[in-house]
Design a protein around this motif. Structure first.
Motif, PDB file in Angstrom:
ATOM      1  N   ASP A 278       0.870  -1.292  -0.030  1.00  0.00           N
ATOM      2  CA  ASP A 278       0.078   0.226  -0.023  1.00  0.00           C
ATOM      3  C   ASP A 278       0.822   1.091   0.061  1.00  0.00           C
ATOM      4  O   ASP A 278       0.232   2.245   0.025  1.00  0.00           O
ATOM      5  CB  ASP A 278      -1.171   0.165   1.201  1.00  0.00           C
ATOM      6  N   GLY A 279       2.087   0.993   0.014  1.00  0.00           N
ATOM      7  CA  GLY A 279       2.900   2.271  -0.063  1.00  0.00           C
ATOM      8  C   GLY A 279       3.147   3.074   1.240  1.00  0.00           C
ATOM      9  O   GLY A 279       3.899   4.150   1.574  1.00  0.00           O
ATOM     10  N   THR A 280       2.621   2.302   2.337  1.00  0.00           N
ATOM     11  CA  THR A 280       2.660   3.028   3.787  1.00  0.00           C
ATOM     12  C   THR A 280       4.144   2.990   4.240  1.00  0.00           C
ATOM     13  O   THR A 280       4.687   3.723   4.980  1.00  0.00           O
ATOM     14  CB  THR A 280       1.766   2.578   4.611  1.00  0.00           C
ATOM     15  N   TYR A 281       4.892   1.724   4.208  1.00  0.00           N
ATOM     16  CA  TYR A 281       6.076   1.484   4.802  1.00  0.00           C
ATOM     17  C   TYR A 281       7.181   1.178   3.723  1.00  0.00           C
ATOM     18  O   TYR A 281       7.101   0.468   2.702  1.00  0.00           O
ATOM     19  CB  TYR A 281       5.983   0.238   5.724  1.00  0.00           C
ATOM     20  N   LEU A 282       8.297   1.656   4.092  1.00  0.00           N
ATOM     21  CA  LEU A 282       9.497   1.397   3.108  1.00  0.00           C
ATOM     22  C   LEU A 282      10.608   0.632   4.023  1.00  0.00           C
ATOM     23  O   LEU A 282      11.186   1.085   5.282  1.00  0.00           O
ATOM     24  CB  LEU A 282       9.768   2.776   2.815  1.00  0.00           C
ATOM     25  N   TYR A 283      11.042  -0.244   3.438  1.00  0.00           N
ATOM     26  CA  TYR A 283      12.197  -0.854   3.904  1.00  0.00           C
ATOM     27  C   TYR A 283      13.665  -0.347   3.425  1.00  0.00           C
ATOM     28  O   TYR A 283      13.633  -0.625   2.127  1.00  0.00           O
ATOM     29  CB  TYR A 283      12.071  -2.739   3.471  1.00  0.00           C
ATOM     30  N   ASP A 284      14.164   0.120   4.078  1.00  0.00           N
ATOM     31  CA  ASP A 284      15.284   0.963   3.528  1.00  0.00           C
ATOM     32  C   ASP A 284      16.820   0.377   4.107  1.00  0.00           C
ATOM     33  O   ASP A 284      16.775   0.021   5.336  1.00  0.00           O
ATOM     34  CB  ASP A 284      15.361   2.409   4.222  1.00  0.00           C
ATOM     35  N   THR A 285      17.554  -0.140   3.120  1.00  0.00           N
ATOM     36  CA  THR A 285      18.930  -0.933   3.649  1.00  0.00           C
ATOM     37  C   THR A 285      19.683  -0.184   2.903  1.00  0.00           C
ATOM     38  O   THR A 285      19.717   0.438   1.820  1.00  0.00           O
ATOM     39  CB  THR A 285      18.933  -2.353   3.113  1.00  0.00           C
ATOM     40  N   TYR A 286      21.069   0.232   3.628  1.00  0.00           N
ATOM     41  CA  TYR A 286      22.080   0.997   3.041  1.00  0.00           C
ATOM     42  C   TYR A 286      23.393   0.906   3.739  1.00  0.00           C
ATOM     43  O   TYR A 286      23.551   0.163   4.919  1.00  0.00           O
ATOM     44  CB  TYR A 286      21.608   2.716   3.198  1.00  0.00           C
ATOM     45  N   SER A 287      24.377   1.386   2.947  1.00  0.00           N
ATOM     46  CA  SER A 287      25.875   1.345   3.880  1.00  0.00           C
ATOM     47  C   SER A 287      26.288   2.551   3.246  1.00  0.00           C
ATOM     48  O   SER A 287      25.935   3.367   2.324  1.00  0.00           O
ATOM     49  CB  SER A 287      26.490   0.052   3.308  1.00  0.00           C
ATOM     50  N   SER A 288      27.512   2.829   4.060  1.00  0.00           N
ATOM     51  CA  SER A 288      28.471   4.154   3.597  1.00  0.00           C
ATOM     52  C   SER A 288      29.718   3.574   4.002  1.00  0.00           C
ATOM     53  O   SER A 288      30.117   2.536   4.188  1.00  0.00           O
ATOM     54  CB  SER A 288      28.133   5.366   4.289  1.00  0.00           C
ATOM     55  N   ASP A 289      30.603   4.667   3.465  1.00  0.00           N
ATOM     56  CA  ASP A 289      32.028   4.313   4.002  1.00  0.00           C
ATOM     57  C   ASP A 289      32.395   3.627   5.427  1.00  0.00           C
ATOM     58  O   ASP A 289      33.110   2.681   5.402  1.00  0.00           O
ATOM     59  CB  ASP A 289      32.986   5.502   3.864  1.00  0.00           C
ATOM     60  N   ASN A 290      31.478   3.977   6.468  1.00  0.00           N
ATOM     61  CA  ASN A 290      31.821   3.526   7.780  1.00  0.00           C
ATOM     62  C   ASN A 290      30.609   2.893   8.422  1.00  0.00           C
ATOM     63  O   ASN A 290      30.628   2.626   9.596  1.00  0.00           O
ATOM     64  CB  ASN A 290      32.251   4.480   8.669  1.00  0.00           C
ATOM     65  N   VAL A 291      29.605   2.587   7.631  1.00  0.00           N
ATOM     66  CA  VAL A 291      28.498   1.636   7.872  1.00  0.00           C
ATOM     67  C   VAL A 291      28.172   0.794   7.042  1.00  0.00           C
ATOM     68  O   VAL A 291      28.027   0.728   5.889  1.00  0.00           O
ATOM     69  CB  VAL A 291      27.378   2.843   7.800  1.00  0.00           C
ATOM     70  N   PRO A 292      28.651  -0.571   7.724  1.00  0.00           N
ATOM     71  CA  PRO A 292      28.514  -1.752   7.047  1.00  0.00           C
ATOM     72  C   PRO A 292      27.045  -2.090   6.360  1.00  0.00           C
ATOM     73  O   PRO A 292      27.049  -2.476   5.314  1.00  0.00           O
ATOM     74  CB  PRO A 292      28.806  -2.784   8.067  1.00  0.00           C
ATOM     75  N   ARG A 293      26.146  -1.835   7.184  1.00  0.00           N
ATOM     76  CA  ARG A 293      24.826  -2.151   6.738  1.00  0.00           C
ATOM     77  C   ARG A 293      23.956  -1.696   7.997  1.00  0.00           C
ATOM     78  O   ARG A 293      23.885  -2.101   8.813  1.00  0.00           O
ATOM     79  CB  ARG A 293      24.187  -3.422   6.378  1.00  0.00           C
ATOM     80  N   ARG A 294      22.705  -0.953   7.621  1.00  0.00           N
ATOM     81  CA  ARG A 294      21.873  -0.588   8.320  1.00  0.00           C
ATOM     82  C   ARG A 294      20.309  -0.531   7.745  1.00  0.00           C
ATOM     83  O   ARG A 294      20.423  -0.443   6.583  1.00  0.00           O
ATOM     84  CB  ARG A 294      22.040   0.876   8.868  1.00  0.00           C
ATOM     85  N   VAL A 295      19.419  -1.398   8.291  1.00  0.00           N
ATOM     86  CA  VAL A 295      18.209  -1.554   7.749  1.00  0.00           C
ATOM     87  C   VAL A 295      17.195  -0.936   8.726  1.00  0.00           C
ATOM     88  O   VAL A 295      17.175  -1.075   9.856  1.00  0.00           O
ATOM     89  CB  VAL A 295      17.964  -2.923   7.588  1.00  0.00           C
ATOM     90  N   ASN A 296      16.387   0.156   7.981  1.00  0.00           N
ATOM     91  CA  ASN A 296      15.096   0.582   8.897  1.00  0.00           C
ATOM     92  C   ASN A 296      14.036   0.527   8.139  1.00  0.00           C
ATOM     93  O   ASN A 296      13.910   0.142   6.941  1.00  0.00           O
ATOM     94  CB  ASN A 296      15.608   2.107   8.864  1.00  0.00           C
ATOM     95  N   LEU A 297      12.874   0.402   8.808  1.00  0.00           N
ATOM     96  CA  LEU A 297      11.445   0.592   8.312  1.00  0.00           C
ATOM     97  C   LEU A 297      11.184   1.961   8.469  1.00  0.00           C
ATOM     98  O   LEU A 297      11.017   2.687   9.610  1.00  0.00           O
ATOM     99  CB  LEU A 297      10.590  -0.370   9.228  1.00  0.00           C
TER     100      LEU A 297
END
Length: 714
Positions: free
Chosen positions: A417-436
């Motif tokens: 329904d487009g209400t929630y987004l599974y967001d996964t990301y990394s950066s130079d110093n962030v191995p992986r972070r996953v947020n809702l």
């Protein structure tokens, strides 16, 4: 000297921290570690529930169900529950990849067998559903769960609950149905397209009888066995592609009446949501004129042209049309017509409605829609060419808003329904972070914060570098300094490059170096430098098209800016520069050794293009035009008549079964070297195609490392 208890604790802690970070990468860890013992923790097989209240993920022996509001987790289905209903020969050792068609139904495949699963009270029932031919490929499941469409060799079949229908029956193996065509260029990754109402199946039919045979030898058997492939080289006859439509109700098929040169390209295949018509991007062989046409799916007749895109260089469609939710008339089209990939709102009757996104940045993906809010969720490089972030866009007033937090490379999966987004990301110093992320309130819940798997290893200093091309364009790179770096010393340097289309080496992602092999070499005392020059991806058309008709020229100038930068550093030993690249990077590496032979002392070129006349039509003619129209460009890029310029040490490596950059490229280079009495080093991987993967990749990178150690470190 006296120590307080606190200072003594800090001293002891720092000592243990230093000890913990004293570990060095093995060559195996440097090459495959991020896919094995050093893999960053991730969430596997994530999907949203139909009611948008839960999400699913697979674990070792189960699928887990997590409530979004509370993050309370429970087992959805376990390996034990599945195995209870299965015969001994069908029992599972690990939880399979399950496709859930609803919250209480799904299916999975085990080899050529498909099984349905269905919740029954607190348990699950498993039933064998369909058994496909052992040689079945490209399987597509009808979403009404009634059957599977698939290919066997060169023909297309339908298995509808056990009854098999041959949709095509071509006897000539060089007429191929239901598979990806055009060497999988233009974003093409499949050849079967099922209509929204599941009543029809569109499929590619590729006739390549007019394309010359090319031998690929299997050296693993005795005697060796030849298998001819069809490999259309630049300037030679190309295959002919048509689009068929099979009607499941009438068991009949027809082909779309697409006029034009039979060697044209058919891209961006899209069903109209009403399942009555199909949209096809018809791109001429010169790749500078694309017509988006609509065809009647039942008769195959042309209906109309929706729009046309032209360029004095090339048009490169990469995506199908994406219709707005519950609309049969309005769709999103991704186009680079303004110089950057952006979103355009079209109506099938009215034509262009509006350009939805604008700016000197590009959209990299559309994640989905929130129909109720009239919003599109997409990914773009709006913040930086080195980053990708998630945004929502109101398609009625064109307002945009960033959804995520934290620098880096983000990707997302949107709830139904487009209400929630599974967001996964990394950066130079962030191995992986996953947020809702709640796409309305932007409230965020963290569900995974991966530990750094490299925390106990010696890590080099990594610096971002920004240089300027001769026209003032910014060029982004990274320099990796040796472990225990001493600015008073001088170090050998390895330049790693690709610098071809559809690739970007420099991004804000984990690990900061971009490659653990770079860090391994830094542990051995090398400086490693890498940079994306013009021609690389995600910087817009002007940046990418700078190489048009002249491969190896502008890229060389940009990489020379990197060489000048390195030579300006007091700790770089300018007499000990090495270079390494694969595929397009192998071409660039060899170019450097022959066109600028006094710069690099040592080079390793893997799978290199040596003569663009021998590379495939779609890619080559897009970036180089045809050999007939651009003889001078092909001549300048041809490395066979420049081998006599070689001065340094060159190791060339090729896979003997390479069907991308065929083995003949480097073999002809060897012949030219013999003809000119030029010595070079050479190594072949007899069972590998274009890339050397798996455990053998460790052997490859050890060979590359040893070569630099032998001729650059000493």
């Amino acid at each position: 000297m006296k120590f307080s208890k606190l200072s003594l604790f800090v001293l002891l802690l720092s000592g243990s921290f230093h000890f913990a970070q004293n570990q060095k990468f093995s060559i195996a860890e440097a090459v495959n570690g991020l896919r094995s013992n050093l893999a960053v923790k991730n969430i596997s097989q994530f999907s949203w529930s139909d009611d948008n209240k839960y999400f699913y993920q697979s674990a070792k022996n189960s699928y887990l169900k997590t409530e979004i509001s509370t993050l309370r987790q429970d087992t959805l289905v376990s390996l034990h529950q599945l195995n209870k209903d299965l015969s001994p020969e069908n029992r599972l050792k690990t939880i399979p990849k399950i496709t859930f068609v609803s919250d209480d139904k799904g299916y999975y495949a085990q080899n050529s067998k498909y099984f349905r699963i269905e919740r029954s009270g607190k348990d699950w029932k498993v039933n064998e559903w369909i058994v496909l031919d052992d040689n079945a490929e490209n399987a597509e499941v009808l979403s009404n769960n009634q059957g599977i469409v698939y290919t066997v060799k060169n023909n297309l079949f339908l298995n509808k609950n056990g009854k098999v229908t041959a949709i095509t029956t071509d006897q000539d193996e060089n007429i191929i149905n239901g598979k990806a065509v055009h060497q999988q260029e233009f974003g093409i990754n499949k050849g079967i397209f099922i209509s929204p109402d599941q009543s029809k199946i569109a499929f590619y039919r590729m006739d390549q009888t007019m394309v010359g045979d090319y031998p690929i030898i299997d050296w693993s058997v005795t005697p060796a066995v030849n298998k001819n492939i069809k490999y259309p080289m630049a300037g030679t006859p190309s295959h002919h592609v048509t689009l068929g439509v099979y009607d499941l109700k009438t068991n009949t098929k027809n082909f779309l009446n697409i006029e034009g040169d039979p060697e044209q390209y058919l891209t961006s295949i899209t069903w109209n949501p009403d399942s009555k018509s199909i949209f096809v991007g018809v791109l001429n062989r010169d790749q500078n004129d694309m017509k988006m046409n609509q065809y009647n799916a039942s008769t195959g007749n042309f209906i109309k042209k929706l729009f046309e895109e032209q360029s004095d260089k090339y048009v490169e469609p990469q995506h199908p049309l994406l219709f707005l939710p519950n609309s049969k008339t309005d769709f999103i089209w991704q186009s680079q017509r303004t110089g950057y990939n952006h979103l355009f709102h079209y109506n099938t009757e009215k034509g262009l409605i509006a350009q939805l996104t604008k700016g000197n940045w590009l959209v990299t993906d559309i994640v989905g829609f929130n129909e109720k809010k009239k919003e599109i969720v997409y990914v773009s490089t709006q913040e930086s060419p080195l980053e990708q972030h998630l945004y929502k866009l109101d398609w009625t007033n064109y307002k945009t808003q960033r959804l995520d937090q934290g620098a880096g490379i983000h990707s997302g999966i949107l709830s139904k329904d487009g209400t929630y987004l599974y967001d996964t990301y990394s950066s130079d110093n962030v191995p992986r972070r996953v947020n809702l992320i709640n796409t309305h309130t932007l409230k965020t819940k963290n569900i995974l914060n991966s530990e750094n798997p490299l925390k106990n290893y010696q890590r080099p200093i990594i610096k971002n570098v920004t240089l300027k091309a001769e026209d003032g364009t910014q060029l982004f790179g990274k320099i990796i300094l040796p472990i225990d770096f001493n600015a008073e010393k001088k170090y050998p340097v390895i330049v790693y490059l690709y610098n071809g289309p559809h690739a970007q080496l420099i991004t804000d992602s984990f690990p900061a170096s971009g490659n653990l092999w770079y860090e391994y070499m830094a542990q051995k005392g090398y400086i490693v430098f890498t940079m994306d020059g013009r021609g690389s991806s995600n910087r817009g058309l002007k940046f990418e098209q700078a190489i048009f008709r002249n491969a190896g020229e502008v890229e060389m100038k940009d990489q020379l800016k990197g060489v000048d930068y390195l030579k300006s550093l007091p700790y770089v030993d300018a007499d000990k520069l090495g270079i390494h690249g694969w595929s397009y990077g192998g071409f660039m590496t060899t170019c450097f050794m022959l066109k600028n032979p006094d710069i690099f002392k040592v080079a390793v070129a893997g799978g290199p293009v040596i003569d663009w006349n021998m590379y495939e039509i779609m890619y080559t003619e897009r970036y180089m035009d045809s050999p007939q129209n651009n003889p001078e460009g092909y001549k300048k890029a041809n490395l066979l008549d420049k081998v006599q310029n070689l001065k340094g040490h060159l190791l060339m490596i090729h896979g003997a079964q390479d069907n991308v950059v065929v083995w003949q490229h480097s073999l002809k280079f060897l012949k030219a070297a013999v003809d000119h009495s030029v010595q070079l080093d050479y190594f072949v991987y007899p069972v590998h195609e274009h890339n050397v993967l798996g455990k053998d990749r460790v052997h490859l990178m050890q060979k590359v490392t040893d070569y630099f150690d032998e001729y650059l470190m000493k």
